[in-house]
Design a protein around this motif. Structure first.
Motif, PDB file in Angstrom:
ATOM      1  N   SER A   1       0.869  -1.176   0.000  1.00 15.73           N
ATOM      2  CA  SER A   1       0.000   0.000   0.000  1.00 15.73           C
ATOM      3  C   SER A   1       0.904   1.223   0.000  1.00 15.73           C
ATOM      4  N   LEU A   2       0.756   2.068  -1.015  1.00 18.70           N
ATOM      5  CA  LEU A   2       1.705   3.155  -1.238  1.00 18.70           C
ATOM      6  C   LEU A   2       1.039   4.520  -1.126  1.00 18.70           C
ATOM      7  N   VAL A   3       1.807   5.492  -0.649  1.00 16.00           N
ATOM      8  CA  VAL A   3       1.353   6.883  -0.528  1.00 16.00           C
ATOM      9  C   VAL A   3       2.529   7.793  -0.879  1.00 16.00           C
ATOM     10  N   PRO A   4       2.274   9.087  -1.121  1.00 13.91           N
ATOM     11  CA  PRO A   4       3.389  10.015  -1.368  1.00 13.91           C
ATOM     12  C   PRO A   4       4.253  10.176  -0.123  1.00 13.91           C
ATOM     13  N   PRO A   5       5.513  10.565  -0.283  1.00 14.00           N
ATOM     14  CA  PRO A   5       6.402  10.787   0.872  1.00 14.00           C
ATOM     15  C   PRO A   5       5.919  11.945   1.738  1.00 14.00           C
ATOM     16  N   LYS A   6       6.259  11.895   3.005  1.00 10.72           N
ATOM     17  CA  LYS A   6       5.923  12.988   3.918  1.00 10.72           C
ATOM     18  C   LYS A   6       6.836  14.184   3.647  1.00 10.72           C
ATOM     19  N   ASP A   7       6.290  15.371   3.846  1.00  7.03           N
ATOM     20  CA  ASP A   7       7.076  16.612   3.841  1.00  7.03           C
ATOM     21  C   ASP A   7       7.874  16.818   2.552  1.00  7.03           C
ATOM     22  N   LYS A   8       7.318  16.365   1.438  1.00 15.96           N
ATOM     23  CA  LYS A   8       7.970  16.613   0.153  1.00 15.96           C
ATOM     24  C   LYS A   8       6.976  17.277  -0.786  1.00 15.96           C
ATOM     25  N   PRO A   9       7.436  18.181  -1.660  1.00  9.67           N
ATOM     26  CA  PRO A   9       6.516  18.854  -2.578  1.00  9.67           C
ATOM     27  C   PRO A   9       5.887  17.870  -3.558  1.00  9.67           C
ATOM     28  N   ARG A  10       4.707  18.223  -4.006  1.00  6.88           N
ATOM     29  CA  ARG A  10       3.994  17.389  -4.973  1.00  6.88           C
ATOM     30  C   ARG A  10       4.787  17.285  -6.271  1.00  6.88           C
ATOM     31  N   ALA A  11       4.853  16.071  -6.814  1.00  8.20           N
ATOM     32  CA  ALA A  11       5.564  15.874  -8.075  1.00  8.20           C
ATOM     33  C   ALA A  11       4.858  16.633  -9.190  1.00  8.20           C
ATOM     34  N   LYS A  12       5.634  17.185 -10.117  1.00  6.85           N
ATOM     35  CA  LYS A  12       5.074  17.977 -11.206  1.00  6.85           C
ATOM     36  C   LYS A  12       5.193  17.242 -12.537  1.00  6.85           C
ATOM     37  N   TRP A  13       4.217  17.496 -13.380  1.00 10.43           N
ATOM     38  CA  TRP A  13       4.267  16.979 -14.734  1.00 10.43           C
ATOM     39  C   TRP A  13       5.326  17.741 -15.523  1.00 10.43           C
ATOM     40  N   ARG A  14       5.880  17.075 -16.547  1.00 12.28           N
ATOM     41  CA  ARG A  14       6.811  17.714 -17.470  1.00 12.28           C
ATOM     42  C   ARG A  14       6.328  17.485 -18.891  1.00 12.28           C
ATOM     43  N   VAL A  15       6.397  18.514 -19.698  1.00  9.45           N
ATOM     44  CA  VAL A  15       6.171  18.339 -21.128  1.00  9.45           C
ATOM     45  C   VAL A  15       7.532  18.141 -21.772  1.00  9.45           C
ATOM     46  N   VAL A  16       7.646  17.115 -22.601  1.00  7.35           N
ATOM     47  CA  VAL A  16       8.915  16.752 -23.224  1.00  7.35           C
ATOM     48  C   VAL A  16       8.814  16.965 -24.730  1.00  7.35           C
ATOM     49  N   GLY A  17       9.712  17.758 -25.258  1.00  7.80           N
ATOM     50  CA  GLY A  17       9.696  18.060 -26.686  1.00  7.80           C
ATOM     51  C   GLY A  17      10.406  17.009 -27.512  1.00  7.80           C
ATOM     52  N   PHE A  18      10.221  17.063 -28.830  1.00  9.09           N
ATOM     53  CA  PHE A  18      10.837  16.087 -29.722  1.00  9.09           C
ATOM     54  C   PHE A  18      12.352  16.231 -29.771  1.00  9.09           C
ATOM     55  N   ASP A  19      12.865  17.410 -29.466  1.00  6.29           N
ATOM     56  CA  ASP A  19      14.312  17.607 -29.466  1.00  6.29           C
ATOM     57  C   ASP A  19      14.920  17.435 -28.073  1.00  6.29           C
ATOM     58  N   GLY A  20      14.085  16.979 -27.119  1.00  6.12           N
ATOM     59  CA  GLY A  20      14.587  16.680 -25.785  1.00  6.12           C
ATOM     60  C   GLY A  20      14.373  17.751 -24.732  1.00  6.12           C
ATOM     61  N   TRP A  21      13.866  18.942 -25.121  1.00  2.00           N
ATOM     62  CA  TRP A  21      13.642  19.973 -24.105  1.00  2.00           C
ATOM     63  C   TRP A  21      12.524  19.547 -23.168  1.00  2.00           C
ATOM     64  N   GLU A  22      12.581  20.030 -21.949  1.00  4.36           N
ATOM     65  CA  GLU A  22      11.571  19.699 -20.942  1.00  4.36           C
ATOM     66  C   GLU A  22      11.160  20.963 -20.191  1.00  4.36           C
ATOM     67  N   GLU A  23       9.915  20.976 -19.773  1.00  6.86           N
ATOM     68  CA  GLU A  23       9.405  22.117 -19.006  1.00  6.86           C
ATOM     69  C   GLU A  23       8.360  21.620 -18.010  1.00  6.86           C
ATOM     70  N   GLU A  24       8.485  22.038 -16.759  1.00  4.66           N
ATOM     71  CA  GLU A  24       7.503  21.655 -15.745  1.00  4.66           C
ATOM     72  C   GLU A  24       6.184  22.390 -15.980  1.00  4.66           C
ATOM     73  N   ILE A  25       5.083  21.686 -15.772  1.00  9.68           N
ATOM     74  CA  ILE A  25       3.752  22.275 -15.988  1.00  9.68           C
ATOM     75  C   ILE A  25       2.815  21.821 -14.879  1.00  9.68           C
ATOM     76  N   ASP A  26       1.749  22.568 -14.683  1.00  7.37           N
ATOM     77  CA  ASP A  26       0.678  22.186 -13.758  1.00  7.37           C
ATOM     78  C   ASP A  26      -0.485  21.615 -14.562  1.00  7.37           C
ATOM     79  N   LEU A  27      -0.988  20.479 -14.108  1.00  4.32           N
ATOM     80  CA  LEU A  27      -2.156  19.862 -14.735  1.00  4.32           C
ATOM     81  C   LEU A  27      -3.187  19.571 -13.641  1.00  4.32           C
ATOM     82  N   PRO A  28      -3.887  20.605 -13.152  1.00  2.00           N
ATOM     83  CA  PRO A  28      -4.896  20.392 -12.107  1.00  2.00           C
ATOM     84  C   PRO A  28      -6.019  19.497 -12.626  1.00  2.00           C
ATOM     85  N   HIS A  29      -6.432  18.548 -11.803  1.00  5.13           N
ATOM     86  CA  HIS A  29      -7.441  17.582 -12.242  1.00  5.13           C
ATOM     87  C   HIS A  29      -8.735  18.270 -12.675  1.00  5.13           C
ATOM     88  N   ASP A  30      -9.199  19.266 -11.927  1.00  2.00           N
ATOM     89  CA  ASP A  30     -10.456  19.937 -12.271  1.00  2.00           C
ATOM     90  C   ASP A  30     -10.375  20.615 -13.633  1.00  2.00           C
TER      91      ASP A  30
END
Length: 358
Positions: free
Chosen positions: A280-309
């Motif tokens: 049974s697994l849960v997120p770690p205590k006292d750590k920031p929420r993991a963020k999504w990353r968009v990954v480009g075809f040339d390898g660039w990456e950028e963190e993004i927010d994807l709120p469920h609502d």
């Protein structure tokens, strides 16, 4: 249209390769977790965990992409995700299953056992082979999201566009043993006769009438030396980009947005990670929420927010554009005749293959 909507529309059209989330997890208590056991490579060997060596670390598979897909797809059975897809119940005698519960999705044998729908399903897969996914999306859109293989029909293959897995890094395998004690001595109390017959004694052990040791068995894996658990979710935008509706470019664009909306609605939805006893697994205590990353075809990456609502609102709007009349709950009925017809098709195919090989 929000800024996120504009970004999602662009990603659906191929402006990036993938959306990725690497979510750190931990056991609810301690450092011991139990992976699934798999059939052995060699017949006769006991079932065991999958443990590999990666960059000098032992890595154990805690949940495979197939298992994760089977956990994610049922999210569409209940609100709020249920309204995003058709709800089709298939009856077989006194048993009924939602199409979303079938292991092979639209390609499942149970679907082909519905006489008045089997042809529609086959035609939808035939259209997939020529690049038109619209007919399949009309009754089984999650087959596009989580993948399907019409191996017993047209041969059409649909890759997973939402792929997830859970792995434990930096582990050591543990073992365990157990001893079963019968409640009483059944021979001494006269309930069973004394016996020295090996087969009979084994049968009594199997039935719970004798003490029986279980022997040495896999006992989970321990996180050691900074070991960690990671759940990785990948939405393959490059795969979504390939979806279309034949020559109808506008409808093809609507389909891509709809499938992306479904994938992200499932990927961002709250979900219990009680995988099995001892895991049974849960997120770690006292750590920031993991963020999504968009990954480009040339390898660039950028963190993004994807709120469920926000993602849910996007998926609803995409559904309304593609299916403005919405979905009505349906009940399909599988029959003995339908199942037998499918078996006869297989027998005919085998006979034709045998004749061709002679």
């Amino acid at each position: 249209m929000t800024e996120l909507d504009e970004s999602l529309n662009g990603w659906a059209e191929g402006k990036a390769a993938a959306l990725v989330l690497e979510q750190p997890l931990r056991p609810v208590v301690g450092t011991l977790v139990f992976p699934p056991t798999f059939a052995p490579a060699k017949k006769g060997d006991p079932s065991d965990y999958i443990i590999d060596e990666v960059d000098g670390q032992r890595v154990a598979t805690l949940d495979t992409p197939g298992a994760e897909a089977n956990r994610l797809e049922p999210l569409f059975l209940k609100p709020p995700l249920a309204e995003l897809v058709p709800q089709i119940t298939i009856r077989a005698g006194n048993t009924q299953r939602n199409l979303l519960e079938l292991g092979h999705r639209a390609a499942d044998a149970l679907v082909r056992s519905v006489p008045d729908k089997a042809k529609i399903v086959q035609e939808a897969f035939e259209q997939v082979l020529v690049g038109d996914y619209g007919a399949l999306a009309a009754f089984a859109p999650t087959s596009l999201v989580f993948g399907a293989w019409d191996s017993r029909g047209t041969g059409a293959k649909l890759p997973r566009l939402l792929e997830a897995r859970i792995d434990a890094y930096g582990i050591e395998k543990r073992h365990r043993a157990a001893q079963y004690f019968s409640a009483i001595d059944y021979v001494e109390t006269g309930l069973l006769e004394q016996s020295k017959d090996k087969k009979q004694l084994e049968q009594r052990s199997q039935a719970g009438f004798r003490d029986s040791p279980s022997g040495r068995q896999p006992g989970g894996v321990e996180l050691v030396d900074g070991g960690r658990i990671v759940r990785t979710l990948t939405v393959h935008l490059a795969g979504i980009q390939r979806l279309g509706c034949g020559t109808d470019s506008e409808r093809g664009s609507q389909l891509r947005q709809y499938i992306l909306g479904l994938a992200l609605a499932a990927a961002t939805a709250p979900m219990s990670l009680f995988l099995r006893q001892g895991c049974s697994l849960v997120p770690p205590k006292d750590k920031p929420r993991a963020k999504w990353r968009v990954v480009g075809f040339d390898g660039w990456e950028e963190e993004i927010d994807l709120p469920h609502d926000a993602v849910l609102a996007y998926a609803r709007a995409a559904r309304d554009r593609l299916f403005p009349e919405g979905f009505k709950a349906q009940t399909w009925t599988a029959t003995k005749e339908g199942a037998q017809a499918e078996v006869k098709k297989r027998a005919k195919g085998d006979d034709e293959a045998a004749a061709a090989s002679q």
